[in-house]
Motif scaffolding. Sequence first.
Motif, PDB file in Angstrom:
ATOM      1  N   LEU A 343     -26.827 -78.285 -39.429  1.00  0.00           N
ATOM      2  CA  LEU A 343     -27.020 -79.370 -38.466  1.00  0.00           C
ATOM      3  C   LEU A 343     -28.208 -80.256 -38.835  1.00  0.00           C
ATOM      4  N   LYS A 344     -29.253 -79.640 -39.343  1.00  0.00           N
ATOM      5  CA  LYS A 344     -30.497 -80.345 -39.644  1.00  0.00           C
ATOM      6  C   LYS A 344     -30.976 -79.893 -41.012  1.00  0.00           C
ATOM      7  N   GLY A 345     -30.562 -80.608 -42.038  1.00  0.00           N
ATOM      8  CA  GLY A 345     -30.821 -80.180 -43.413  1.00  0.00           C
ATOM      9  C   GLY A 345     -32.280 -80.004 -43.756  1.00  0.00           C
ATOM     10  N   ARG A 346     -33.163 -80.805 -43.132  1.00  0.00           N
ATOM     11  CA  ARG A 346     -34.607 -80.692 -43.379  1.00  0.00           C
ATOM     12  C   ARG A 346     -35.241 -80.171 -42.084  1.00  0.00           C
ATOM     13  N   PRO A 347     -35.400 -78.850 -41.971  1.00  0.00           N
ATOM     14  CA  PRO A 347     -35.712 -78.242 -40.667  1.00  0.00           C
ATOM     15  C   PRO A 347     -37.109 -78.535 -40.129  1.00  0.00           C
TER      16      PRO A 347
END
Length: 505
Positions: A343-347
């Motif tokens: 969902l959020k590639g760069r957490p």
Amino acid sequence: MLKFILKRLGSAAGVLLAASLLLYILVINSGDPLGDLRESNAENREYLMQQRTEYMNLEQPWYLRYLTWLTGVSKCFVGACDLGRNINGIEVTDLLANAASSTLRLVLLATVIAAILGIAIGVLTAVRQYSGLDYLVTFLTFLFFSLPVFWAAVLLKEYMAIGYNNWLENPQISLGTSILIGVVAGLVLQMLLAGSLKRRGITFLATAIFVPLLLQYSVWLNFYRFPQMGPAVIIVLTVLLALSATAMSVGLKEKRVLYPALITAVLVLGMYYATFWLLAEPNGWLLLGGAILAVVIPGLIGKLMGGRLSKAAMGVSVTVGLVGAGLTVLDHIFRAWPGFLDLKGRPIATIGSSTANLEGGFWDHFLDNATQLLLPTIVLAIISLASYSRYTRSSMLEVQQQDYIRTARSKGLSERTVIFRHAFRNALIPIATIAAFDFAGLIGGAVVTETVFGWKGMGDLFNTGLHAVDPAPVMAFFLVTGTAAVLFNLLADIVYAILDPRIRV
């Protein structure tokens, strides 16, 4: 004590009143609230100026505006606060509620982390005075204490957010880096454990060999994108905690403390399987209920089985239960991590307190809030940690010179009992003052941190009001921070009497 509390509350109210008046005068004289509209070429400029004048009551003299604000604040005692409207006509009470919840979430977590780690480090360095560990911790604490907040925040954004997010796309740790990390970990661990030269050497070699192997194994498992723990790791860690907590409190020979702790560890494993599907998609109330049960059930076990050592048994069992519950939650967080990365590639975020329009379930939103909290919490915690560790060390060293400590040692009590039962409690008395002021100070200090990380909290409320020459948001900020400072200072005085009954006002 009641007379003292009432007297302090009265003097605190006077201080708050005088400070609020001074701040109000400074804000309204810091610029022109209509300055941007006077320079505007909009056709409805006069209407906008009239509207803003009504919002801010600019047609009234300053003292009447201040009295209006003060009257609205007095209504808070009956649950009907009226803090006025800001420059755009929005009720400041609503803005304050959202800003305070955001900032308090950040400050509470940072304060708890800083207090726990700082006090633990302070006790350890006091016990190991003038050792290599003491010198190293002293250097690091002074370094952290002197760090400019904005500079530390920028470094964290660069290396722990941007750098980590880049690395996480294809996580690799070279063999040379693994060996270097192992050597550093070995040096630190042998300083922590101390002992004879032979023991320190074995500790260093074991750590320097084990850590690189563990790092390479984690890369082979792709642990950083697909973390895993499972029931086996949970039961091993909780049993080790039960043994170590018992050894530190009363010693492993006291079975009345050890057995309840081990039973709690087994219960943790049972609850892991019993709640597995419930925790797959829980809610906040379910987690809160689980935390309460993790305290109540182990506490009852310790009370029933502890006998004359019931307090120690309850403390150790509750610790094991809470940590076991935390590990169970951590296992489900690990399971949700791969989906969160989709969902959020760069957490690790660098801006904001949450991700707008994020899809996913409970754990995805939990991870989003946690990763948004990570960097600003670290910044606030490491700076406060320095104060806690130094004050705790100084207080412990002073207490250890007292006659009752020498008497306790001469009676043959173990060093563990002398440190934790006799010295530590009395050393906490000055720390209570630091904790009280630190919490209130962090709310004000979060202004810089929130600005760097783009948090819409109390700092943003203060900055926006100050730049717009809008006293309502600034005074709302003062109302929270000033009240917190007064109340926590009063709380520190009450804690004094609890920690040491000899203290009398």
